[in-house]
Each structure stands twice: as C-alpha cells, then as structure tokens.
Write an enzyme that holds these catalytic residues in place. Structure first.
Site, PDB file in Angstrom:
ATOM      1  N   ARG A   1      -3.276  -2.163  13.720  1.00  0.00           N
ATOM      2  CA  ARG A   1      -5.033  -2.059  13.693  1.00  0.00           C
ATOM      3  C   ARG A   1      -5.254  -3.547  14.065  1.00  0.00           C
ATOM      4  NH1 ARG A   1      -3.703   1.013   9.283  1.00  0.00           N
ATOM      5  NH2 ARG A   1      -4.421   3.293   9.584  1.00  0.00           N
TER       6      ARG A   1
ATOM      7  N   GLU B   1       0.839  -1.248  -0.057  1.00  0.00           N
ATOM      8  CA  GLU B   1       0.122   0.060   0.011  1.00  0.00           C
ATOM      9  C   GLU B   1       0.841   1.422  -0.002  1.00  0.00           C
ATOM     10  OE1 GLU B   1      -3.272   0.035   2.520  1.00  0.00           O
ATOM     11  OE2 GLU B   1      -3.287  -2.183   2.927  1.00  0.00           O
TER      12      GLU B   1
ATOM     13  N   TYR C   1       1.367  -5.349  13.456  1.00  0.00           N
ATOM     14  CA  TYR C   1       0.348  -4.448  12.652  1.00  0.00           C
ATOM     15  C   TYR C   1      -0.435  -3.807  13.872  1.00  0.00           C
ATOM     16  CZ  TYR C   1      -3.210  -3.340   9.583  1.00  0.00           C
ATOM     17  OH  TYR C   1      -4.228  -2.605   8.699  1.00  0.00           O
TER      18      TYR C   1
ATOM     19  N   GLU D   1     -10.043  -3.981   5.279  1.00  0.00           N
ATOM     20  CA  GLU D   1      -9.642  -3.141   4.485  1.00  0.00           C
ATOM     21  C   GLU D   1      -8.499  -3.360   3.325  1.00  0.00           C
ATOM     22  OE1 GLU D   1      -9.689   1.780   4.123  1.00  0.00           O
ATOM     23  OE2 GLU D   1      -9.040   0.720   6.109  1.00  0.00           O
TER      24      GLU D   1
ATOM     25  N   ASP E   1      -2.358  -4.630   3.777  1.00  0.00           N
ATOM     26  CA  ASP E   1      -2.677  -4.710   5.215  1.00  0.00           C
ATOM     27  C   ASP E   1      -3.513  -5.984   5.354  1.00  0.00           C
ATOM     28  OD1 ASP E   1      -0.824  -2.712   5.639  1.00  0.00           O
ATOM     29  OD2 ASP E   1      -2.552  -1.281   6.010  1.00  0.00           O
TER      30      ASP E   1
ATOM     31  N   ASP F   1      -6.201  -6.781   7.026  1.00  0.00           N
ATOM     32  CA  ASP F   1      -7.563  -6.714   7.760  1.00  0.00           C
ATOM     33  C   ASP F   1      -8.409  -6.679   6.806  1.00  0.00           C
ATOM     34  OD1 ASP F   1      -6.773  -4.223   6.663  1.00  0.00           O
ATOM     35  OD2 ASP F   1      -6.650  -3.286   8.594  1.00  0.00           O
TER      36      ASP F   1
ATOM     37  N   HIS G   1      -4.877 -12.323  14.402  1.00  0.00           N
ATOM     38  CA  HIS G   1      -4.026 -11.073  14.600  1.00  0.00           C
ATOM     39  C   HIS G   1      -3.180 -11.369  15.689  1.00  0.00           C
ATOM     40  CE1 HIS G   1      -6.028  -8.012  11.857  1.00  0.00           C
ATOM     41  NE2 HIS G   1      -6.003  -9.184  11.300  1.00  0.00           N
TER      42      HIS G   1
END
Length: 893
Positions: A354, A58, A352, A135, A131, A133, A398
């Site tokens: 988030r 990203e 990470y 999103e 990432d 997750d 996670h």
C-alpha cells in the site's frame, strides 16, 4: 457557527485519552504528536523483573515471519487488525466537544485484547509494529489506548519489507506514535461516519431500504453514472476512409506491399460522411499516378515504465492478469507477510503493497543493476540508475512495490507459491527489473505519397534494440508495420483502393483498470481504498460488472441524481479531491484536524436539514399497468434488486418482477389456521414455490409448507422449552442444516439451540478456540459431509477446521442435517472452454446467481467466467433431463 479549531486538544500532559471516550489528539501538541525529539532506539527489553519485550503486529502470519528474526528476547503477538472502533449503532461522535470519539473495543477482539493485556503486563516495553501507513499508525494508537499503556512503555516500529535486515534495522530506529498520521486517519473515519450514518437513513426513507451513501463511494458511482449518460446521449455519426494498397513499381513481392491512408484531398483535410462522397473521391484517385513525395526516418526511444505503486499494480493486474482489485491486494498481502521458501520459516517476498511512492532504496538499485548486467549485458544497464517521480501527494518515506530479494526469482520460489501468488510475484518482480533497464530503440519511418489531388500517409516502425522489452513486453496487440525501401520521387504501383464505412464510437465504459486510473487522476480516495470502494458499489447494486466493464444500474442512477441535486458539494469531484488534500495536510502537520472537519460538517448539516424536507419520495414512472387496479406502476428497489410496484401504494400493494409476470394471486386452500382459526391461503414465493399462510397476516404470521396432497406441513412446532434469553417459548424448526430450536420472539430474539435426534435441546457446547485467520470465535456447523467448526465471521472469513477429538462425542448427539437430494453431476458435462487465468480445463458449477464456469484446478487456480451460449444449452439440457427423471420417479412412487 463553527467552533474555533483550538477547541480540540489532548490533556496537557500530552497523553492520549482513555478508551471509550478518546478525544482526537491535537495536531499541534508536541507531546501528543511525537514531533520534536525522537525516542531513542531500544536495545531489546530493559533489565528488571519483566519478561521478553512484547511486539504487536496485525496478522498472525506476519507475527510468525517476524518472530524468527527477533529471537527469545521478544514475544510477537497479533492484534488481528483493528481492535477499537466507533459504536456500531450510533454516531459515536460528540461534535460540540471537539469531535470527541466514543471508541469501543470491537466485540470480537475482547479476548484478543485480554490476552495482549496479560502479555503487556509481563513486558516493560511494548513495540507496536503495525503497517507503515496511516491506518497502521491509527491501529498502533488504538492498541496503546486499549491496553492502557503509558507513552514511556510504547515504541513505534515501522518497516516496509519483512526481511531480517529490514526488521532488525527498524528495531534500531524506533520512535513514538505519529499523532499527525493518527489524526488524519481519524478525520477520514469521522468524515465517512457523518455521511454513512446521517445520509444513508435519508436514502432509506426516500429511495429504498438498505442503501448506503459514502463520501468517496458515491463519487465513484457518479463517474460511472456520468459515463453511462454520455453513452446513452451519444449520437453515432457515419464517416468513410479511403485506403490505398501500394508497392514499389514493378515489385511482385507480397512483403513489399503496404497500406497508406488518405489524409488530404485538394489541399484540405479529407472528410467524407457518405458513401457517395467517398466513391466520388476514390474514382478520381484510382487513375492517378502514385509517387513518394516525402520520407522521414527518426529514432525514437521507448522508455521503461516505473516499478509498481498500489494504483498501477491494481490497474495492470486487472488488464494483464484479469485480477479484480480485491484479489490483487489480498494476494499481494500474502506475499508481503511472508512465504516459507527454504524451510527456515516465512519471509516477505515483496515490499509493502500500500504505497503511492516510486522511490527505490539505493541498496535495491545497486542489486538490480548488478542483476541486469550479469544476466543481460552492459547494453541493458543505463549509465546511472533511473529514478521516477510519483507526484506531490506521494509519501516518499515509502518505497515502490518491489521484490525484497532479487535472488528469489519467480522460477526459484514457484513451487512454494499458489498459482495466483506465483503470477503476481512474477508480475512485480519483472516489472521492477525492467524499470531499471535501458530504453527500447525504434526506427520510425513516415512516408508521404502524392496521387493527383490526394495525399496519403503511411508509417512503419522497426525495433532496433529491445532494451526493457526483453523482459517486459508491451500489453495489447502490437502492429508494428514494416515498410519496403522507398525514396523520394519513387513511383508506386496501386494494388487496390478501397473506401470503407466507419462510425464514431461512444466513450468506453469503465473497466476496473480505467476506473482506478480515473479515481487516481481525480484524486478521489487513496490507492488502498480503491479495491473496497469498487467492491462496495457492486454490493450495493449501484453498478454491475459485466464483460469486464461497469454498467450503472437504474438504482445507481437514481441515487446519484438525488445526491447531486441535494448534496452537490459532496458529489463534486473537486471538493472530494480537496478534502483528500486536506487529509494529507493533516498527516503532515500542515493543517488542523478540527478545522478540516468543520469545513465539511457544518455545510453538510445544512444540506441534510434542507433535504429532509425538500427531497421527495423517489418514483420512476414506467409504461406498465397494475394488474390489480389498473393504475400506472413505478420502479422500486428492494434487497433483491428492481421490481414494479403500484403507484397507489399503500391503497394497492400489488407488485411484480421487472421483467416477468406477477405472482399468482393468493387463493383459499380449504384449511384453517390452527392458531387463530382464519382461512389458510395458498401463496407463491419469489421462486414460484407454493406455501400456505394465514389470511390474518400480519397479526398472525403462521405459515406452512404444502405436501403432495395439498395439506399443510407445519414449519415449526412450539415446545415447552423456554428461551434462556427472553423467556418466550422455543419452537422446533427445520433448516438447511437440520432441525433446531428457535425462539418464537424472532426477529427481536434470534436465539437458537441445537437439538438431538428426538428434538430435545442439547446443552451449549463450549468451544475454547478462535479463528487463527481473523480472531473471531468458532461455532459448530453442519455440512453435507457432517459437522465442522466454522468461523462466525462468515462470509468475510470462510475458515473451517475439523471437529476436535474432545468435542466429537458431544457433537455426535446433535441431529444430523437432512440428506441432500442427489442432482445431476455438472462435472460430467464435456465443454471446450478453457480458463483465462491458467489455460486449464473448466467445469460447470452452480452459484447463487446461476451457472458459471470454474477452473478444474481449483483451489490452486480460482479462475471463473460466464458460460458461452453453447455451454449454457448443454447445462440446461442436463438439468431438464434430471428434472424429468425426478418427476417420473415421483409419479411412479
């Protein structure tokens, strides 16, 4: 009637739809979801006529970090975040066709997609390493669609830390895109789209322009508004306390004196609401003997807090570091994406950021336990590793937020980090280490004291073993009282007996930390959304953040009341939490996406249709009287905040500031408009500055500045040059950055053209360079120190770079900006206030909203705060002297 949920499906071949009209993939399709079999690990790019395998991440910073781990068989490029989205000016969803989405390439990413397509054409395998997750999963899917890549050429890669070990392991465990997670993210986007695009226009027509409503943001505002109403409705009550200061009989040592509070009187709980009641009881107890009636000693454990997850990191950073949530997540992102700490290239310092999980890998647990044993000894290591539960909604794939490498201590990497990065890294590092240390041990002593009909109680606490507190002290003020050695039956000397007045307190306003805690408790939104939610509700002026507390504005209260009345379900906390659970179920393939969307969409449409006819135009009555016609004035809301407007609008258009006098009435100037011949009027703008405008407004929109003699100074001069976009004449205008040609078709046409020193148009200077931070194109800007290249993503992206050598000759032809008027040097004002973030000196500065104090160590430290009254007086005095000097100079000339 709602359609059946089976109406939305992907094509039978299982491939996702093409760009622009991409349907949401069906959650139940194994080919689309990637359930069932997993793609085998890829051992680098396949053999053949292709070049290195393409890896897409990203951000450029992450690309740089990962590139050094993978070697020459891979080429790593950045997508700069989202590459596709719903259209900007329409809903972009065909509900009747199973919520088909009309996705478009984000305009600023067209060049990025073009570059990635060329790179993908040279690679047989494309790894999507966005990432880990929902999103990130959605971005990976959008990349596949935008690049038109078949499933057999795509590999999804996820990792939770950017270290060589983690990245290499991830590339040995590749798989397909998880369409369940994609659908959950799409569903969230669609739900927010419905509210934003269909409810916001209703607020514009009934309350004020430029308002917005959001499925989650409006509920967050409601929390603050409800708290504000509780505070306003709170009735303060008086109560009294009686406290005895005692010491063992005969003792004169100050450290053996302690305090005990009265808890019972005559066998009932003590309560006194007036001074007379309290004094009467005090007088009775003043002459009684004081005897220890009970002593209890217990050992209590203070267990370590778990490592951080996203919500607790934001909460504790707000409390201890005074970081806003937005700043916390920005700095954490920098630590995650990588910092060069040894000259070999960037490496991720934390996992990470988030995450809602508290899981820690076995390898990390072994490392931290070895560290604790080596540095602090066996007493600080629990018999077995501590494990924490994060709740039913946590994604246990996670990990908690932790340092990636414990050998990189905060002291070792400090010189490579900015001030904020170092503070947050140390914060995460020591919290993680402390989370695996033994509990602190306290001896708690409870003493009961009898004095006639009264019973007093005191408590003391002694720290016997510090445990995790050795490296993670508790936040806030600690008042661990020490009690002298006392025994049952022992007599005490009464040193003083005081009755003190107190008042009940209203519930406290939310701080950023407590608001995040409330959102998490109520299951509103997700941790990664807290920071943008809090920023949005401030930007919309629904709440104000003052003295680190949130205050609901009148606008926020009005909008909340309107929404609660007409859309009770959307503003209901339990329903919003239920929708979050439904989205979680979609991500886990437990629920169908279309069914979830139907549950929200159809009741919302019914409420929307009813509100369009039933919702009245909002008017808040005030006690003010219109200065023009004498009618009552009402509170109104505009882009700049609240103001008063006549209730007889549009018959009377009088307005005035909420807390100030009305603007001066327009008067004739004696000049006429050169364009239409009507009189020019002297008017006053919001800042109190005078200007001339045509009395024929709005048919004639001519306006002029006023020179010292009161004559009109034309703001723009029409030229013979034509706009290449719409064909209308270009006018020479003066802006803050100097002269330019602007289209007279403004605001419909916003074309502008640079000019030379004589006001002639210059050919467009082509800039073949995009911002390395966000990917948007650069444009030439004029600043106080000359021209520079500034990102067109401003103000979200503030990146700026010098003019390249090859463009300097062309830029030199441009008209320079007007010379800035020399003002007083605010930095010369001596102040005593220090920065709350770093303890360094602060200097006065001027912003859009007035004066503030900024850390003198900026940009290393970006601490700010409001000036005290004394400092503000100094600033105002200096500014007043400067204004007097300027006026005297003008008069002399």
């Amino acid at each position: 009637m709602p359609r059946k949920s089976s109406s939305t499906t992907t094509p039978k071949n299982g491939k996702a739809a093409k760009p622009k009209t991409a349907k949401p993939a069906a959650p139940r399709s194994k080919a689309a979801t990637g359930k069932g079999s997993r793609t085998k690990a890829a051992e680098g790019p396949p053999a053949g006529g292709y070049g290195p395998a393409l890896v897409i991440v990203e951000s450029p910073k992450k690309a740089k970090s990962i590139n050094k781990f993978l070697g020459s068989k891979f080429i790593v490029k950045a997508s700069m975040g989202h590459v596709r989205d719903l259209p900007k000016r329409k809903l972009g969803l065909d509900v009747a066709d199973g919520y088909t989405a009309s996705y478009e390439i984000v305009p600023a990413k067209k060049d990025t997609i073009g570059d990635l397509r060329r790179d993908a054409a040279r690679s047989e395998i494309v790894y999507l390493a966005t990432d880990p997750d929902r999103e990130g999963e959605a971005i990976a899917w959008h990349l596949q669609q935008a690049l038109d890549l078949p499933d057999d050429r795509v590999r999804r890669v996820t990792f939770h830390e950017i270290t060589e070990r983690a990245v290499r392991e991830a590339f040995n465990k590749v798989g397909p895109i998880n369409m369940d997670m994609v659908n959950a993210q799409q569903a969230r986007r669609f739900l927010d789209r419905f509210v934003g695009y269909q409810l916001s226009p209703l607020l514009w027509s009934k309350v004020a322009r430029n308002l917005s409503a959001g499925r989650v943001q409006s509920v967050a505002v409601r929390l603050i508004v409800d708290r504000e109403r509780d505070i306003r409705a709170f009735i303060q009550e008086e109560f009294w306390k009686i406290t005895a200061a005692v010491s063992p009989a005969g003792s004169t040592l100050e450290n053996e004196r302690f305090e005990a509070g009265l808890t019972e009187f005559e066998g009932a709980k003590f309560a006194a609401k007036t001074e007379a009641e309290a004094q009467k009881i005090r007088d009775v107890l003043a002459s009684e003997p004081y005897v220890v009636s009970k002593v209890d000693e217990t050992e209590k454990l203070d267990k370590a807090d778990p490592p951080f997850k996203t919500s607790t990191l934001q909460q504790q950073a707000a409390i201890r570091l005074r970081f806003p949530g937005k700043k916390t997540m920005k700095v954490a992102q920098e630590l995650y994406e990588g910092i060069d700490v040894d000259g070999s290239g960037p490496v991720g310092l934390i996992t990470y950021m988030r995450t809602d999980s508290l899981r820690v890998s076995e390898e990390a647990l072994t490392s931290v336990r070895d560290l604790i044993k080596t540095q602090y000894g066996d007493r600080y290591v629990p018999p077995k590793a501590l494990r924490y539960s994060a709740g039913k909604n946590a994604q246990e794939a996670h990990e908690a937020i932790r340092p990636t490498e414990l050998s990189l201590t905060p002291e070792k990497v400090q010189k490579h980090l900015s001030h904020d990065q170092n503070r947050l890294y140390a914060f995460i590092y020591w919290r993680f280490v402390a989370s695996q240390m033994t509990a602190a041990v306290f001896t708690v002593t409870d003493v009961a004291i009898t004095a006639g009909p009264g019973l007093f109680k005191a408590q003391g606490k002694i720290l016997r073993f510090d445990g995790h507190r050795k490296i993670w002290p508790p936040g806030g003020k600690q008042e661990d009282a020490l009690l002298p050695a006392v025994s049952v039956g022992g007599k005490l000397d009464l040193q003083s007996l005081d009755a003190t007045q107190h008042f009940t307190q209203p519930p406290p306003r939310y701080s950023e930390a407590t608001l995040i805690k409330a959102l998490e408790k109520e299951n509103i939104g997700r941790p990664s959304t807290y920071a943008p939610i809090i920023q949005t509700i401030q930007d919309r002026k629904y709440v104000e953040h003052t003295d680190r507390r949130f205050f609901a504005t009148e606008l926020g209260m009005v909008v909340t009341d309107v929404l609660v009345k007409h859309f009770p379900k959307i503003l209901d906390l339990k329903f919003t939490a239920h929708m979050e659970d439904e989205l979680d179920d979609v991500a886990q393939a437990k629920e169908d996406m279309v069914k979830v969307l139907d549950e929200f969409y159809y009741p919302f449409q019914e409420a929307l249709k009813a509100a369009e006819t039933q919702m009245e135009r909002v008017q808040i009555a005030t006690n003010e009287i219109c200065h023009v016609c004498g009618a009552p004035m009402v509170m109104k809301f505009g882009r700049t905040g609240e103001f008063l407007g006549c209730s007889k609008y549009p018959e009377c258009k009088a307005t005035r500031p909420k807390d100030g006098p009305p603007r001066a009435e327009a008067v004739e100037s004696g000049h006429v408009c050169a364009k239409c011949g009507k009189p020019l009027l002297i008017r006053e703008n919001k800042k109190g500055e005078k200007f001339l405008s045509c009395s024929g407004y709005p048919e004639c929109k001519e306006s002029f500045d006023i020179d010292p003699e009161g004559n009109p100074v034309q703001k723009m001069v029409e030229t013979e040059h034509k706009c290449e976009k719409c064909g209308k004449p270009l006018a020479l205008r003066q802006g803050k950055r100097g002269p330019f040609l602007g289209c007279t078709g403004y605001p419909k046409c916003r074309n502008i053209v640079a000019v030379d020193v004589e006001g002639n148009p210059l050919p467009t200077i082509k800039i073949d360079k995009n911002c390395e931070k966000c990917g948007k194109p650069f444009a030439i800007r004029q600043g106080k120190r000359g021209a520079f290249l500034g990102c067109t993503g401003y103000p979200k992206c503030r990146n700026a770079v010098p003019i390249p050598d090859e463009l300097k000759d062309e830029v030199a032809k441009m008209a320079p900006p007007p010379a800035a008027a020399a003002g007083p040097d605010l930095k010369s004002i001596q102040i005593d206030e220090i920065c709350d973030d770093c303890g360094g000196p602060m200097t006065p500065r001027k912003g859009r909203r007035g004066y503030f104090l900024g850390c003198a160590k900026y940009p290393k430290c970006k601490g700010t705060k409001e000036p005290s009254e004394g400092t503000l007086e100094k600033i105002n005095a200096v500014m007043a002297d400067a204004a007097d000097a300027a006026a005297a100079s003008t008069t002399h000339e």
